[in-house]
Design an enzyme around this catalytic site. Structure first.
Site, PDB file in Angstrom:
ATOM      1  CE1 TYR A 116      -3.691   2.310  -0.073  1.00  0.00           C
ATOM      2  CE2 TYR A 116      -2.983   3.088   2.084  1.00  0.00           C
ATOM      3  CZ  TYR A 116      -3.796   3.217   0.971  1.00  0.00           C
ATOM      4  OH  TYR A 116      -4.693   4.242   0.887  1.00  0.00           O
ATOM      5  CG  HIS A 171     -14.326  -7.396  -3.091  1.00  0.00           C
ATOM      6  ND1 HIS A 171     -15.150  -7.677  -4.151  1.00  0.00           N
ATOM      7  CD2 HIS A 171     -15.143  -7.119  -2.029  1.00  0.00           C
ATOM      8  CE1 HIS A 171     -16.421  -7.582  -3.756  1.00  0.00           C
ATOM      9  NE2 HIS A 171     -16.434  -7.232  -2.470  1.00  0.00           N
ATOM     10  CD  GLU A 174     -12.183  -8.711  -5.953  1.00  0.00           C
ATOM     11  OE1 GLU A 174     -12.471  -7.607  -6.462  1.00  0.00           O
ATOM     12  OE2 GLU A 174     -13.026  -9.471  -5.441  1.00  0.00           O
ATOM     13  NE  ARG A 229     -16.612 -10.581  -0.925  1.00  0.00           N
ATOM     14  CZ  ARG A 229     -17.025 -10.535  -2.186  1.00  0.00           C
ATOM     15  NH1 ARG A 229     -16.241 -10.955  -3.156  1.00  0.00           N
ATOM     16  NH2 ARG A 229     -18.222 -10.055  -2.490  1.00  0.00           N
ATOM     17  CG  HIS A 297     -15.013  -6.026  -8.153  1.00  0.00           C
ATOM     18  ND1 HIS A 297     -15.206  -6.389  -6.836  1.00  0.00           N
ATOM     19  CD2 HIS A 297     -15.692  -4.873  -8.333  1.00  0.00           C
ATOM     20  CE1 HIS A 297     -15.992  -5.495  -6.249  1.00  0.00           C
ATOM     21  NE2 HIS A 297     -16.298  -4.556  -7.137  1.00  0.00           N
ATOM     22  CD  GLU A 371     -15.824  -9.581 -10.852  1.00  0.00           C
ATOM     23  OE1 GLU A 371     -14.662  -9.782 -10.454  1.00  0.00           O
ATOM     24  OE2 GLU A 371     -16.782  -9.354 -10.088  1.00  0.00           O
TER      25      GLU A 371
END
Ligand code: 0X9
Ligand code: ZN
Length: 763
Positions: A116, A171, A174, A229, A297, A371
């Protein structure tokens, strides 16, 4: 339902509650865990399996093939049962290890996954490259007080610009969604000077890009559990996490979201209970200029749009489908990847409280969810780092296109709709509202109403009169009774470009305004017997029957409805076999067939009937359908009108103009047929509230020179006679009005009416 392998959403369903160990602070260990595909034959086997497995990796939990994760000791338990299974993943731990990031500081986000703090550092680096274009914007705090961070990109010049907001990582696990968002920022900034198209989009649009909207979860997926998640809410009962993508406040709490705090799709205690969704909500509400939203996602390779909470299609389905299928080809053009497109509910599964339902339904943006890669459970979320860049590259053009489309869009609304009918001989006014999304204003001279009075003739263009406040009006001339007036509206921005249409598929689709007096010719809510007959061929069970239905269920949803159409009156409808309360679903459905439901004979000669009906259809193997047909010769021959082959599990309305299928004669019949032949599935259909409205002229029917209330070839002689000798016409047709020959409605019957008359006869 289409078979898809995929386990995007693990551990759905309350049955799993006892099987999931509370999350510990230690790194989750998946070494030796297997994913097995079990052949689940019935509900008992399902219940047994769910007491053994750690979690479910299939997207839907039910009878049939089901993918579950089992720890080594659970695998031993499974092997001791008589359940049949295949091993899909030998070692989940090894799969995770294989996709582990290198952890090299300073590495490109498109070469390896970044923790992060390095994601934030990358945003800072991009801003440092072009401070004239980019800045860091704080969206708000996460639960653990990290700042949800956006990069805002736009060219010089203030004023109202349309905005787009794209984000990844609702999520945590992902991971590829994070570089997918960074890649957009990267390209917009680095290619600004060299790519005129991107430069235009940067100059004219305000871009808000948020790589990680769930920072706590993302950090946790790095430090503790790669497959985390949700967010990191302490639910207070030993469980953690709210599924942020079930926490948004549009139709929150409906289908496809769990009340179980331990479930992977836990919706939270209330809509917007979480700081992350609150921050996004407030950020979006503060920016009414936003025209597009994308929630990225992984995995499964899908392009999704609303609704997620209901099977019903969104009001803008046509447009979503248009943009969605364009995205599909743009994606395929890059690396050949195949992405499946469609509304969320039917393309994956029901999901209430999902982001795009709110950003579309409340914030009024063109909202899509993606997705990304891969398309299968292995490697699923654990996409190898060498696929990051191709994934980013392939969706970039589709994401850019969405922003371009939404921000240059002109919207044409009909604030008062179109009249359901207008009186013969009366002029009428149409009001139109035309608004621009902001990149370019509407050109007032481009607002045009196209109208025609024959089904296939040319359209007449009428430029609308501006009334101010984006409103326009058009006066349409009086007409005699006869063919309905067809209209559509077009408009464009100053400087040209795309011409926008309403309806968007015009002129293939148009608004139809019947001229005449509307009346109901047939109305049957099936509370009484109005003369329908049932004809069966090879039906062993489940023939059409008129009852107050008893609902049956399969796989947690309704098969036969419990109630008749809720939009109608009464309690009765026709269903394929009455269900037994509490009985087995298969015992009450249709076997064999077809079973056919035949309407009484309907006298609709010379009229313009609109037929509407309500239907229900459910089929668990997707190879059956409900067929709607019409006949104009008392059932001697039939024309197909509708084929319903998707399991809606809800009542829906069908309607059609009879004249598009058969002649409106006095021998019209309708027929609803369904079969389960070969008998291999649960098949349920129902029909209710059949209504036929017609337009009675109550006056002059243009072209009807022999005044038999129909315009057809039998009028030709009378028309010619009226034209050459009005006196002779008056003698031969004393009951008729010669002005029926004034087909072009200029007040006289003369040679100028010939073309218009021929136009009425040629369909
Ligand atoms: O279940 C979800 O939330 C999404 N699938 S995932 O496997 N990534 O979890 C699909 C939902 C579609 N997204 C939105 N409607 N926003
Ligand atoms: Zn997701």
């Amino acid at each position: 339902m289409r078979e898809r392998s995929g386990w995007m959403l693990a551990a759905v369903g309350g049955a799993l509650l006892g099987a999931i160990s509370p999350v510990s602070a230690q790194t989750a260990d998946f070494d030796g865990h297997r994913v097995v595909r079990v052949d689940v034959r019935d509900e008992q086997q399902l219940a047994h399996l769910l007491t053994i497995a750690s979690d479910v990796w299939s997207e839907n939990t039910g009878v049939g093939p089901l993918d579950v994760r089992v720890a080594p000791e659970q695998f031993a338990l499974l092997a001791a049962t008589d359940l049949k299974f295949d091993i899909m993943v030998e070692d989940v731990g090894a799969l995770i290890a294989a996709a582990e990031p290198s952890g090299i500081a300073g590495v490109s986000p498109f070469v390896d996954y970044l923790p992060y703090d390095q994601v934030l550092a990358y945003l800072d680096a991009l801003v440092a490259l072009r401070p004239d274009l980019a800045s860091i914007v704080s969206v708000g705090p996460s639960l653990e007080n990290r700042t949800i961070t956006a990069i805002r990109i736009t060219g010089p010049g203030g004023g109202a610009k349309p905005g787009v907001l794209y984000h990844g990582c609702q999520h945590a696990r992902e991971w590829v969604t994070v570089p997918a968002i960074l890649y957009i920022a990267d390209r917009l900034i680095r290619d600004y000077d060299t790519d005129p198209y991107l430069r235009e989009l940067v100059d004219e649009i305000e871009w808000i890009l948020i790589p990680v909207v769930n920072p706590d979860g993302y950090v946790y997926s790095w430090t503790n559990n790669r497959l985390w998640r949700k967010n990191r809410r302490n639910n207070g009962n030993g469980t953690f996490g709210v599924d942020l993508n079930r926490n948004w406040g549009y139709q929150w709490g409906g289908e496809g979201a769990s009340t179980n705090p331990n479930a992977e799709d836990y919706r939270g205690p209330s809509a917007f209970s979480e700081p992350e969704t609150q921050a996004l909500r407030d950020f979006i509400l503060a920016r009414p200029n936003l025209v597009a939203h994308t929630d990225v996602h992984s995995y499964s390779q899908l392009v999704l749009w609303p609704w997620s909470y209901t099977v019903a299609l969104p009001p803008d389905q046509y447009e979503f489908n248009l943009v969605g299928t364009t995205k599909e080809s743009l994606i395929e053009a890059v690396h050949g990847s195949n992405y499946v497109v469609g509304p969320t509910y039917t393309t994956i599964y029901p999901a209430s409280g999902a982001s795009i339902d709110w950003t579309y339904g409340v914030a009024n943006t063109l909202a899509f969810a993606y997705e990304l890669r891969p398309d299968s459970p292995t490697p699923g979320f654990l996409l190898p780092a060498d696929q990051i860049l191709p994934t980013c590259e392939e969706v970039f053009p589709a994401l850019i296109y969405q922003a371009d489309y939404a921000s240059s869009k002109i919207r044409i609304d009909l604030p008062n709709g179109v009249p359901t009918s207008v009186l013969p001989g009366a002029a009428w006014t149409l009001h139109v509202r035309v608004t621009s999304a902001g990149r370019d204003p509407v050109d007032p001279a481009s607002v045009i109403v196209h109208s025609r009075t024959a089904a296939n003739g040319p359209f007449t263009e009428t430029v609308a009169t501006p009334l101010g406040n984006d409103l326009y009006e058009v006066m349409l001339p009086p007409r005699g009774c006869g063919t309905p007036t067809q209209i559509y509206i077009s408009a464009a921005a100053v400087g040209g470009g795309t011409t926008f249409l309403n309806p968007p598929q015009a002129p293939a689709a148009v608004y139809t305004v019947p001229i005449g007096v509307l009346s109901v010719a047939f109305d049957d809510n099936f509370e009484t017997d109005q003369g329908w007959t049932v004809q069966n061929t090879a039906v062993t069970a489940g023939a059409w029957v008129r009852v107050d239905p008893n609902g049956t269920t399969q796989g947690g949803g309704p098969a036969q409805p419990e109630d008749d159409n809720p939009d109608g009156t009464g309690t009765f409808c026709y269903v394929t076999g009455q269900g037994t309360p509490g009985g087995a679903v298969g015992a009450a459905d249709l076997d064999g067939g077809p079973t056919r439901l035949l309407s009484p004979r309907l006298a609709l000669g010379g009229q313009y009937p609109t037929v509407s009906y309500y239907r229900w259809f459910y089929n668990d193997d997707g190879d059956d359908s409900l067929i709607v047909e019409a006949s104009d010769d008392d059932g001697a021959s039939w024309t197909l009108v509708h084929t319903i082959d998707t399991s809606g599990r809800v009542w829906s309305r069908g309607s059609f103009e009879l004249i598009n299928y058969v002649e409106p004669t006095d021998n019209v019949r309708l027929r609803f047929s369904v079969s389960d032949n070969p008998n291999n599935s649960v098949t349920e259909a129902a029909v209710d509230d059949v209504q036929i409205t017609v337009f009675a002229c109550g006056g002059l029917l243009l072209g009807d020179l022999n005044c038999d209330n129909v315009v057809n070839n039998f009028d030709i002689d009378a028309f010619v006679l009226a034209l050459v000798s009005p006196a002779a016409y008056a003698v031969q047709y004393p009951a008729c009005d010669i002005l029926a020959g004034d087909v072009n409605e200029d007040g006289v019957l003369d040679n100028f009416d010939i073309d218009a008359f021929v136009g009425l006869l040629t369909p």
